[in-house]
Design a protein around this motif. Structure first.
Motif, PDB file in Angstrom:
ATOM      1  N   GLU A 105       0.812  -1.215   0.000  1.00 23.86           N
ATOM      2  CA  GLU A 105       0.000   0.000   0.000  1.00 23.86           C
ATOM      3  C   GLU A 105       0.849   1.270   0.000  1.00 23.86           C
ATOM      4  O   GLU A 105       0.544   2.238  -0.697  1.00 23.86           O
ATOM      5  CB  GLU A 105      -0.950   0.009   1.194  1.00 23.86           C
ATOM      6  N   LEU A 106       1.906   1.301   0.800  1.00 21.36           N
ATOM      7  CA  LEU A 106       2.713   2.508   0.902  1.00 21.36           C
ATOM      8  C   LEU A 106       3.764   2.611  -0.203  1.00 21.36           C
ATOM      9  O   LEU A 106       4.229   3.696  -0.526  1.00 21.36           O
ATOM     10  CB  LEU A 106       3.398   2.586   2.270  1.00 21.36           C
ATOM     11  N   ASN A 107       4.145   1.459  -0.742  1.00 18.71           N
ATOM     12  CA  ASN A 107       5.146   1.434  -1.819  1.00 18.71           C
ATOM     13  C   ASN A 107       6.457   2.100  -1.383  1.00 18.71           C
ATOM     14  O   ASN A 107       7.099   2.792  -2.171  1.00 18.71           O
ATOM     15  CB  ASN A 107       4.592   2.116  -3.079  1.00 18.71           C
ATOM     16  N   TYR A 108       6.814   1.898  -0.121  1.00 21.12           N
ATOM     17  CA  TYR A 108       8.090   2.390   0.392  1.00 21.12           C
ATOM     18  C   TYR A 108       9.082   1.232   0.412  1.00 21.12           C
ATOM     19  O   TYR A 108       8.722   0.104   0.749  1.00 21.12           O
ATOM     20  CB  TYR A 108       7.948   2.928   1.821  1.00 21.12           C
ATOM     21  N   GLY A 109      10.329   1.531   0.082  1.00 26.54           N
ATOM     22  CA  GLY A 109      11.341   0.489   0.108  1.00 26.54           C
ATOM     23  C   GLY A 109      11.730   0.093   1.524  1.00 26.54           C
ATOM     24  O   GLY A 109      11.970  -1.079   1.812  1.00 26.54           O
ATOM     25  N   VAL A 110      11.785   1.111   2.410  1.00 28.89           N
ATOM     26  CA  VAL A 110      12.215   0.867   3.787  1.00 28.89           C
ATOM     27  C   VAL A 110      11.302   1.624   4.741  1.00 28.89           C
ATOM     28  O   VAL A 110      10.941   2.776   4.492  1.00 28.89           O
ATOM     29  CB  VAL A 110      13.680   1.340   4.013  1.00 28.89           C
ATOM     30  N   ILE A 111      10.917   0.963   5.827  1.00 33.80           N
ATOM     31  CA  ILE A 111      10.152   1.595   6.908  1.00 33.80           C
ATOM     32  C   ILE A 111      11.114   1.837   8.062  1.00 33.80           C
ATOM     33  O   ILE A 111      11.873   0.945   8.451  1.00 33.80           O
ATOM     34  CB  ILE A 111       8.991   0.699   7.371  1.00 33.80           C
ATOM     35  N   ASP A 112      11.085   3.037   8.620  1.00 31.25           N
ATOM     36  CA  ASP A 112      12.042   3.372   9.678  1.00 31.25           C
ATOM     37  C   ASP A 112      11.820   2.539  10.936  1.00 31.25           C
ATOM     38  O   ASP A 112      12.765   1.988  11.495  1.00 31.25           O
ATOM     39  CB  ASP A 112      11.943   4.863  10.025  1.00 31.25           C
ATOM     40  N   SER A 113      10.562   2.447  11.393  1.00 28.74           N
ATOM     41  CA  SER A 113      10.320   1.707  12.635  1.00 28.74           C
ATOM     42  C   SER A 113       8.959   1.020  12.603  1.00 28.74           C
ATOM     43  O   SER A 113       7.997   1.545  12.040  1.00 28.74           O
ATOM     44  CB  SER A 113      10.380   2.642  13.847  1.00 28.74           C
ATOM     45  N   VAL A 114       8.901  -0.150  13.199  1.00 27.15           N
ATOM     46  CA  VAL A 114       7.644  -0.884  13.362  1.00 27.15           C
ATOM     47  C   VAL A 114       7.516  -1.302  14.818  1.00 27.15           C
ATOM     48  O   VAL A 114       8.416  -1.948  15.369  1.00 27.15           O
ATOM     49  CB  VAL A 114       7.578  -2.130  12.458  1.00 27.15           C
ATOM     50  N   ILE A 115       6.407  -0.912  15.425  1.00 29.76           N
ATOM     51  CA  ILE A 115       6.117  -1.294  16.810  1.00 29.76           C
ATOM     52  C   ILE A 115       4.988  -2.312  16.803  1.00 29.76           C
ATOM     53  O   ILE A 115       3.939  -2.094  16.185  1.00 29.76           O
ATOM     54  CB  ILE A 115       5.723  -0.064  17.643  1.00 29.76           C
ATOM     55  N   LEU A 116       5.205  -3.415  17.481  1.00 26.07           N
ATOM     56  CA  LEU A 116       4.211  -4.477  17.554  1.00 26.07           C
ATOM     57  C   LEU A 116       3.378  -4.321  18.820  1.00 26.07           C
ATOM     58  O   LEU A 116       3.921  -4.283  19.925  1.00 26.07           O
ATOM     59  CB  LEU A 116       4.911  -5.838  17.561  1.00 26.07           C
ATOM     60  N   ALA A 117       2.078  -4.209  18.633  1.00 23.01           N
ATOM     61  CA  ALA A 117       1.159  -4.116  19.769  1.00 23.01           C
ATOM     62  C   ALA A 117       0.354  -5.410  19.833  1.00 23.01           C
ATOM     63  O   ALA A 117      -0.648  -5.577  19.138  1.00 23.01           O
ATOM     64  CB  ALA A 117       0.232  -2.907  19.623  1.00 23.01           C
ATOM     65  N   PHE A 118       0.837  -6.329  20.617  1.00 18.43           N
ATOM     66  CA  PHE A 118       0.106  -7.575  20.872  1.00 18.43           C
ATOM     67  C   PHE A 118       0.137  -7.790  22.370  1.00 18.43           C
ATOM     68  O   PHE A 118       1.166  -8.138  22.945  1.00 18.43           O
ATOM     69  CB  PHE A 118       0.745  -8.762  20.149  1.00 18.43           C
ATOM     70  N   ASN A 119      -0.968  -7.541  23.005  1.00 18.55           N
ATOM     71  CA  ASN A 119      -0.979  -7.556  24.462  1.00 18.55           C
ATOM     72  C   ASN A 119      -2.183  -8.322  24.984  1.00 18.55           C
ATOM     73  O   ASN A 119      -3.318  -7.884  24.813  1.00 18.55           O
ATOM     74  CB  ASN A 119      -0.999  -6.115  24.996  1.00 18.55           C
ATOM     75  N   HIS A 120      -1.924  -9.455  25.566  1.00 21.96           N
ATOM     76  CA  HIS A 120      -2.982 -10.219  26.232  1.00 21.96           C
ATOM     77  C   HIS A 120      -2.776 -10.165  27.747  1.00 21.96           C
ATOM     78  O   HIS A 120      -3.083 -11.115  28.463  1.00 21.96           O
ATOM     79  CB  HIS A 120      -3.006 -11.658  25.734  1.00 21.96           C
ATOM     80  N   GLY A 121      -2.231  -9.016  28.184  1.00 20.99           N
ATOM     81  CA  GLY A 121      -2.034  -8.847  29.616  1.00 20.99           C
ATOM     82  C   GLY A 121      -1.071  -9.867  30.181  1.00 20.99           C
ATOM     83  O   GLY A 121      -0.065 -10.210  29.569  1.00 20.99           O
ATOM     84  N   LYS A 122      -1.372 -10.380  31.341  1.00 24.38           N
ATOM     85  CA  LYS A 122      -0.501 -11.356  31.996  1.00 24.38           C
ATOM     86  C   LYS A 122      -0.516 -12.705  31.289  1.00 24.38           C
ATOM     87  O   LYS A 122       0.301 -13.579  31.583  1.00 24.38           O
ATOM     88  CB  LYS A 122      -0.920 -11.517  33.467  1.00 24.38           C
TER      89      LYS A 122
END
Length: 257
Positions: A105-122
């Motif tokens: 979709e973005l057609n960018y060669g490189v992404i500076d940063s990716v943060i993963l948000a996967f949180n099922h608490g404890k």
């Protein structure tokens, strides 16, 4: 407005808002949180039909015509794009799907940063996190992503991820709405290991199912049962030298039921 229905063979719907900064009614309003902004974007994209779309045997891709123009005057070398991926499960194929769509979709060669948000608490397990992390590591190895990080994991789990990963996280995000004070142990660890410690105000559940129900109930011409959220991407592109926000958008993946 004509009735709109998808073939029964379609199992996934992808909605790309495009650059929401191009639409006055989608820009961040005072007091509006991320969930409210996403809901507004989805309502706009689904309401403004016909919009550009593509479809194959199993998936449908919708792009918001009103603000899809992502043209930015600066060259890509002068831009820095940060991404946050909100996952609803620990399914590796969901993360792989999100990253594939991100670059398409973005057609960018490189992404500076990716943060993963996967949180099922404890209930979030290190093994699950490491399995997902390996997918991000592969993109770093391919020089498609420069920095990777995680959001909303407790200090012990973050340290375990750091110690057990091949490519170390360089960013960790915490939600100040649920943690008024940054744990001292996390502050110390991030400082000692040169990890960027950031705060955010995203909702714990970025797009609750109740919001999807309301969205699709409003779209009476859309002959589709309320789908299930699989993942959401939010991307922010800044002009490096000025720190100006040049582009902001969402890509949403919904499983058709």
């Amino acid at each position: 407005m004509s009735s709109f229905s998808l073939p029964k063979s379609i199992s996934k719907m992808y909605i790309h808002t495009g650059n929401v900064l191009n639409a006055n009614d989608l820009t961040q309003k005072a007091g509006q949180n991320s969930t409210e902004e996403i809901v507004e974007c989805l309502n706009t994209c689904l309401s403004n039909r016909p919009s550009p779309y593509s479809m194959n045997e199993k998936s449908f891709h919708l792009k918001c015509e009103e603000c899809y123009n992502n043209n930015i005057e600066e060259e890509h070398e002068a831009l820095r794009t940060g991404v946050k991926i909100f996952l609803t499960s620990n399914e590796v194929n969901h993360l792989e799907d999100a990253l594939k769509n991100l670059f398409q979709e973005l057609n960018y060669g490189v992404i500076d940063s990716v943060i993963l948000a996967f949180n099922h608490g404890k209930d979030t397990l290190l093994a699950d996190l490491l399995t997902l992390w390996a997918v991000l590591e592969s993109y770093v190895n391919k020089q498609k992503i420069t920095r990777i990080g995680v959001s909303d994991v407790d200090t012990e789990l973050f340290i375990s991820l750091y110690n057990n990963s091949i490519i170390k996280p360089t960013i960790v995000q915490i939600n100040l709405n649920s943690c008024c004070v940054v744990p001292a142990s996390l502050q110390e660890f991030t400082k000692d290991n040169d990890v960027q410690l950031l705060t955010h105000s995203d909702s714990y559940e970025i797009l609750p199912h109740s919001c999807l129900v309301e969205i699709f109930e409003k779209q009476s011409e859309v002959n589709l049962r309320t789908p299930k959220l699989e993942w959401i991407i939010r991307y922010l592109t800044h002009v490096k030298c000025r720190g100006v926000l040049a582009s902001k958008g969402y890509i949403v993946c919904l499983k058709c039921l």
